[in-house]
Write an enzyme that holds these catalytic residues in place. Structure first.
Site, short mmCIF file in Angstrom:
data_model
loop_
_atom_site.label_atom_id
_atom_site.label_comp_id
_atom_site.label_asym_id
_atom_site.label_seq_id
_atom_site.Cartn_x
_atom_site.Cartn_y
_atom_site.Cartn_z
N TYR A 7 39.35 -94.96 -127.05
CA TYR A 7 38.88 -95.93 -127.73
C TYR A 7 37.33 -96.47 -127.26
CZ TYR A 7 43.39 -97.14 -129.84
OH TYR A 7 44.55 -97.20 -130.37
N TYR A 58 44.07 -101.64 -136.02
CA TYR A 58 44.32 -102.61 -135.12
C TYR A 58 43.35 -102.71 -134.01
CZ TYR A 58 46.95 -100.83 -130.86
OH TYR A 58 47.40 -100.20 -129.61
N ARG A 59 42.79 -101.77 -133.94
CA ARG A 59 42.06 -101.38 -132.62
C ARG A 59 41.11 -99.93 -132.74
NH1 ARG A 59 45.38 -100.18 -127.05
NH2 ARG A 59 43.54 -100.57 -125.41
#
Length: 513
Positions: free
Chosen positions: A93, A470-471
């Site tokens: 991420y 969601y991310r």
């Protein structure tokens, strides 16, 4: 100051030099890191973007909340962007790279005090630099019968950081933000406050009652850039009297629909008390076999080659992992319910520690489901090689019909660009996360470009079908934010202007500036 690797937007070198002098006064020269060599740990990325567009200007390493407050005041004074993280180990991420080029890195890993662990009320209060490994070791050293819930690459990650990004784990306490209680927040003007019950002087209930009085604020500081969390309370799980991890393998791609439909009622009823994982063959095999033994060149893997891997490893097309927590008698009763529910699958294999105790993949899954430390998921990065990885994580209702639809869509798009579908579904109470690792070679310019375009297409095409991510990583936050529409984004921006009018805290986080 020519040593700076980048300058923030609309900030001159002269202004940066003034700020740096003040940073040195606050932290000492050793904790103000400047120059290309010092920026290496902060510029190692796995996402498919050019690091030049995400290069920080310098990094600051405070050890106390007081130092954070003083740093924020300097940044507010000179309008210098400040990108904050706990340990920066969020590999798929974006790691430590800021969304906006030239941001000053606020590296909180030296704020690593375990302030309290309460073995009776089962909570901990932590600073952001505390790692899961550090907390795990502390609990073990004290002999407390408490379990953590941690994400897959857990040992080097931060409970505070993971919770602030609304990460998840694999125990019954796996919804980490749900198990958070109390935050200490530093705002952009240098003021600070405690959420929930923390406003009461000498509060007795800060880490046990989430709500306090008035609006509940904790949520607005997650996945946002409205403040900096310098302390957090998290709830810990009491060690159960017995723990029974298991794996159930299934042969057919189509089985995944009925897997979800059959097990969802058991999950909602807490007969299965943790989020269960439905891992594809490649997700399980990527860390234990060599891709080059099955695939030649940069093309995507074929179904026939996946069948060969299944045959060689004994893995299923889908491999379901979950666990039972309680007394041995209760666990056995629930195990029989699960087996009876899935009796319709004639080729399903029901596997426990008795059959799989020495299997490395089973051990890895078992460790995750009891909150033990592991780095095994990093083995995924050996599948393709070259250091490229991006997590694509759309959410859907926990209904079987969404599984094949999402799997087919993702596989079609990824194969179009020459990438493999390496994925798992994680079924919570009523939701389902589809976790896809886009693995590629960052050293190959062609793959880098294709990976970028592939990720963008995944975001757009899934959103068209009602599946939101969601991310995401710092290189794609604007793109994902666009899929959620202007109405909610306008509210995000209004809050930002109210709490951080100069926009200095982590500009670009979740597409908020």
């Amino acid at each position: 100051m020519s040593k700076l690797t980048a300058l923030p937007k609309n900030v001159s070198e002269e202004t940066m030099n003034k700020a740096i002098k003040e940073f040195v006064k606050i932290l000492g020269a050793d904790n103000v890191l400047i120059g290309a060599e010092e920026m290496v740990p902060y510029s190692k990325i796995m996402m498919a973007v050019d690091i030049k567009d995400h290069m920080p200007s310098l990094a600051l390493q405070p050890s106390t909340k007081k130092e954070v407050v003083e740093i924020v005041k300097v940044c507010n004074k000179y309008v210098i962007p400040l990108w904050t993280f706990s340990t920066g180990k969020n590999m798929g991420y974006g790691t430590a790279a800021p969304a906006q080029k030239g941001s000053v890195i606020l590296d909180l890993h030296k704020m690593n005090k375990i302030i309290e662990v309460n073995p009776d009320l089962c909570y901990a209060i932590l600073e952001p630099g505390v790692t899961y490994q550090q907390l795990f070791d502390y609990i073990k050293e004290k002999g407390y019968k408490l379990w953590l819930s941690c994400p897959a690459p857990s040992a080097i990650a931060s409970p505070v950081g993971n919770t602030m990004d609304r990460g998840v784990g694999y125990t019954p306490y796996g919804e980490h933000f749900m198990m958070q209680c109390g935050m200490e927040i530093v705002l952009a003007d240098g003021t600070s406050f405690k959420t929930g019950m923390g406003g009461i002087e000498n509060s007795t209930s800060w880490a046990v009652f989430k709500w306090g009085y008035g609006p509940s604020l904790d949520g607005i500081f997650t996945q946002s850039n409205y403040g900096i969390c310098t302390k957090m309370g998290i709830w810990l799980m009491p060690e159960p009297p017995a723990f029974k991890p298991f794996c159930i393998t299934f042969d057919k791609v189509e089985d995944v629909v009925e897997i979800v439909e059959s097990l969802r009622p058991l999950r909602i009823a807490n007969i299965i008390p943790n989020a269960f994982t439905i891992a594809s063959t490649l997700y399980e095999a990527a860390g234990v076999v060599n891709r080059s033994d099955y695939v030649k060149g940069n093309r995507s893997i074929t179904d026939e080659e996946i069948e060969k891997i299944k045959k060689d490893t004994g893995m299923g097309t889908w491999n379901v992992y979950a666990a039972l927590y309680g007394t041995e008698e209760a666990n056995e009763l629930n195990w029989q319910i699960i087996k009876a529910t899935l009796a319709k699958f004639k080729n399903a294999k029901f596997l426990t520690e008795k059959e799989m105790g020495h299997d490395p993949v089973f051990k890895y899954r078992s460790d995750l489901m009891k909150g033990h430390m592991t780095l095994q998921e990093f083995g995924l990065y050996n599948w393709r090689g070259g250091g490229g990885s991006m997590w694509f994580a759309p959410v859907s209702p926990a209904e079987g019909k969404h599984t094949l639809n999402q799997q087919a869509l993702a596989k079609k798009i990824m194969n179009k660009y020459g990438f493999d579908y390496v994925a798992e579904f994680i079924v919570g109470w009523r939701d389902m996360h589809h976790i896809i690792d886009l693995l590629y070679d960052r050293n190959d310019p062609d793959q880098l470009k294709k990976a970028h375009d592939c990720y963008a297409e995944l975001v757009h095409e899934f959103a068209k079908q009602g599946y939101g991510v969601y991310r995401t990583s710092s290189g794609f936050m604007d793109l994902v934010a666009e899929t959620y529409g202007k109405d909610i984004h306008n509210v995000f921006q209004k809050i930002k202007r109210a709490l951080d009018p100069k926009g200095i805290l982590s500009p670009g986080k979740s597409g908020i500036y």
